[in-house]
Design a protein around this motif. Structure first.
Motif, PDB file in Angstrom:
ATOM      1  N   ASP A 113      -0.719  -5.595   2.076  1.00 47.88           N
ATOM      2  CA  ASP A 113      -1.032  -6.007   0.775  1.00 47.88           C
ATOM      3  C   ASP A 113      -2.433  -5.907   0.553  1.00 47.88           C
ATOM      4  N   PRO A 114      -2.923  -4.848  -0.443  1.00 41.86           N
ATOM      5  CA  PRO A 114      -4.236  -4.654  -0.681  1.00 41.86           C
ATOM      6  C   PRO A 114      -4.860  -5.882  -1.181  1.00 41.86           C
ATOM      7  N   ASP A 115      -4.225  -6.966  -1.794  1.00 43.62           N
ATOM      8  CA  ASP A 115      -5.003  -7.888  -2.450  1.00 43.62           C
ATOM      9  C   ASP A 115      -5.441  -8.977  -1.140  1.00 43.62           C
ATOM     10  N   LYS A 116      -4.687  -8.871  -0.074  1.00 44.13           N
ATOM     11  CA  LYS A 116      -4.924  -9.638   1.087  1.00 44.13           C
ATOM     12  C   LYS A 116      -5.945  -9.164   2.265  1.00 44.13           C
ATOM     13  N   THR A 117      -6.462  -7.928   2.064  1.00 42.58           N
ATOM     14  CA  THR A 117      -7.172  -7.380   2.786  1.00 42.58           C
ATOM     15  C   THR A 117      -8.799  -7.488   2.530  1.00 42.58           C
ATOM     16  N   ASP A 118      -9.293  -8.650   2.364  1.00 40.24           N
ATOM     17  CA  ASP A 118     -10.511  -8.802   1.694  1.00 40.24           C
ATOM     18  C   ASP A 118     -11.628  -9.421   2.334  1.00 40.24           C
ATOM     19  N   GLN A 119     -11.588  -8.781   3.697  1.00 42.73           N
ATOM     20  CA  GLN A 119     -12.970  -9.513   4.599  1.00 42.73           C
ATOM     21  C   GLN A 119     -14.096  -8.844   4.102  1.00 42.73           C
ATOM     22  N   LEU A 120     -14.122  -7.789   3.234  1.00 37.01           N
ATOM     23  CA  LEU A 120     -15.587  -7.182   3.257  1.00 37.01           C
ATOM     24  C   LEU A 120     -16.222  -8.283   1.834  1.00 37.01           C
TER      25      LEU A 120
ATOM     26  N   ALA B 152       0.856  -1.364   0.151  1.00 35.61           N
ATOM     27  CA  ALA B 152      -0.100   0.157  -0.046  1.00 35.61           C
ATOM     28  C   ALA B 152       0.960   1.163  -0.021  1.00 35.61           C
ATOM     29  N   ILE B 153       2.109   1.405   0.549  1.00 35.48           N
ATOM     30  CA  ILE B 153       2.718   2.258   0.810  1.00 35.48           C
ATOM     31  C   ILE B 153       3.243   2.850  -0.725  1.00 35.48           C
TER      32      ILE B 153
ATOM     33  N   LEU C 143      -1.967   2.480   8.570  1.00 34.18           N
ATOM     34  CA  LEU C 143      -1.506   1.848   9.890  1.00 34.18           C
ATOM     35  C   LEU C 143      -2.600   1.099  10.483  1.00 34.18           C
ATOM     36  N   ASN C 144      -3.862   1.508  10.291  1.00 34.37           N
ATOM     37  CA  ASN C 144      -4.999   0.947  10.945  1.00 34.37           C
ATOM     38  C   ASN C 144      -5.077  -0.433  10.132  1.00 34.37           C
ATOM     39  N   VAL C 145      -5.023  -0.556   9.106  1.00 32.10           N
ATOM     40  CA  VAL C 145      -5.248  -1.916   8.273  1.00 32.10           C
ATOM     41  C   VAL C 145      -3.901  -2.877   8.614  1.00 32.10           C
ATOM     42  N   TYR C 146      -2.834  -2.184   8.759  1.00 27.25           N
ATOM     43  CA  TYR C 146      -1.801  -3.036   9.239  1.00 27.25           C
ATOM     44  C   TYR C 146      -2.115  -3.595  10.750  1.00 27.25           C
ATOM     45  N   LYS C 147      -2.411  -2.880  11.679  1.00 25.71           N
ATOM     46  CA  LYS C 147      -3.032  -3.261  12.885  1.00 25.71           C
ATOM     47  C   LYS C 147      -3.988  -4.623  12.911  1.00 25.71           C
ATOM     48  N   LYS C 148      -4.910  -4.483  12.035  1.00 24.98           N
ATOM     49  CA  LYS C 148      -5.897  -5.142  12.053  1.00 24.98           C
ATOM     50  C   LYS C 148      -5.489  -6.725  11.306  1.00 24.98           C
ATOM     51  N   TYR C 149      -4.976  -6.389   9.933  1.00 25.23           N
ATOM     52  CA  TYR C 149      -4.687  -7.485   9.142  1.00 25.23           C
ATOM     53  C   TYR C 149      -3.116  -8.148   9.343  1.00 25.23           C
ATOM     54  N   LYS C 150      -2.364  -7.370   9.949  1.00 22.90           N
ATOM     55  CA  LYS C 150      -0.796  -7.866   9.985  1.00 22.90           C
ATOM     56  C   LYS C 150      -0.483  -7.751   8.589  1.00 22.90           C
ATOM     57  N   THR C 151      -0.784  -7.188   7.524  1.00 20.15           N
ATOM     58  CA  THR C 151      -0.270  -7.211   6.389  1.00 20.15           C
ATOM     59  C   THR C 151      -0.867  -5.652   5.544  1.00 20.15           C
TER      60      THR C 151
END
Lengths: 101, 182
Positions: free
Chosen positions: A92-99, A28-29, A82-90
């Motif tokens: 990578d935009p492809d792996k944050t797919d809980q929605l 993401a960065i 930073l919030n996404v990293y705290k919740k998912y520990k990654t």
């Protein structure tokens, strides 16, 4: 003097590099850096055309506004990352797919 | 070739080369520091386009603010990300990147072809500006003019952007605070 189209060629190249960075990176960065590259290409265009406006400086003034907007964008985007990293520990935009369904 | 043109080609080359390095580099830290080089070369390009105040603002806001913010966020997000990034296989061109390369190159070709078809010196508003001596020369200092313009002609956008900046900063602080029950 340097002609207008030289600036526009550099700006077009920078914009396409930013597009490529956004499409290929898996971090993401780095995607944020690609967005900043595209914004800088647009600011370079504004300044190159702003040479032909001496009395009210519309090009340079709106380049200033664009720089400030980029700063605000980056602050919010980094807070979200930073919030996404705290919740998912990654980040990578492809792996944050809980929605997803 | 004059000195100004040589400086322009040098700055343009540094800008595009460091941008390409960002695009093909696997290492996040290296790409962030190459982004630093890109921003500095872009500030040089702004000076060559006779916008010295914007160049200083670019260095102060981008290099001093945004880049430091990115480095902070990256260093705070932990070592594991770095380790994961460096485990990627380092083949130069992967087949998954082919659509992105195609899209970027085709977009570049489209923009360049439009650029070469346009005759910039023949545009009516540019001709009018040249006729009215409305172009910025190399001896003009535009900083005072920009300052007066920000307080008179561009007062409404200036205030609007200050409110937006405050909202963005408050929102960023609110999003990133540590609290369990929001």
């Amino acid at each position: 003097m340097i002609s207008l189209s030289d600036f526009l060629i550099v700006s077009a190249g920078l914009f396409c590099i930013g597009l490529f960075v956004i499409l290929t990176k898996r971090n993401a960065i780095q995607i944020l850096i690609g967005i900043e590259l595209m914004l800088n290409a647009a600011i370079l265009n504004l300044i190159a055309f702003g040479k032909y406006d001496r009395f009210i400086n519309s090009g340079q003034t709106f380049a200033l506004f664009a720089i400030v907007l980029a700063a605000a964008t980056t602050a919010v985007a980094l807070a979200i990352i930073l919030n996404v990293y705290k919740k998912y520990k990654t980040i990578d935009p492809d792996k944050t797919d809980q929605l997803k369904d | 070739m004059t000195m100004v043109q040589a400086m322009f080609y040098l700055m343009g080359f540094i800008t595009l080369a460091s941008g390409l390095f960002i695009a093909i580099s696997k290492n996040l830290v290296r790409s962030v520091f190459m982004f630093f080089v890109t921003l500095m070369a872009l500030a040089g390009l702004y000076v060559l386009a006779l916008a010295d105040f914007i160049a200083i603002t670019q260095i102060v806001v981008y290099v001093g603010g945004i880049l430091v913010l990115i480095i902070f966020a990256f260093m705070l997000s932990g070592r594991e990300t770095l380790a994961n990034l460096q485990q990627q296989q380092s083949k130069f061109i992967r087949i998954k990147k082919l659509p992105a390369i195609l899209l970027a190159v085709l977009f570049f070709i489209v923009m360049i072809s439009v650029l070469f078809k346009t005759n910039f010196d023949g545009l009516p508003w540019i001709q009018q500006a040249i006729a009215q001596k409305n172009t910025i020369g190399t001896n003009d200092a535009m900083i005072g003019n920009i300052g007066v313009g920000l307080m008179t002609h561009y007062l409404l956008p200036f205030e609007a952007i200050s409110i937006l900046l405050m909202m963005a900063l408050v929102g960023a602080a609110h999003i990133s605070r540590k609290e369990k029950g929001i």
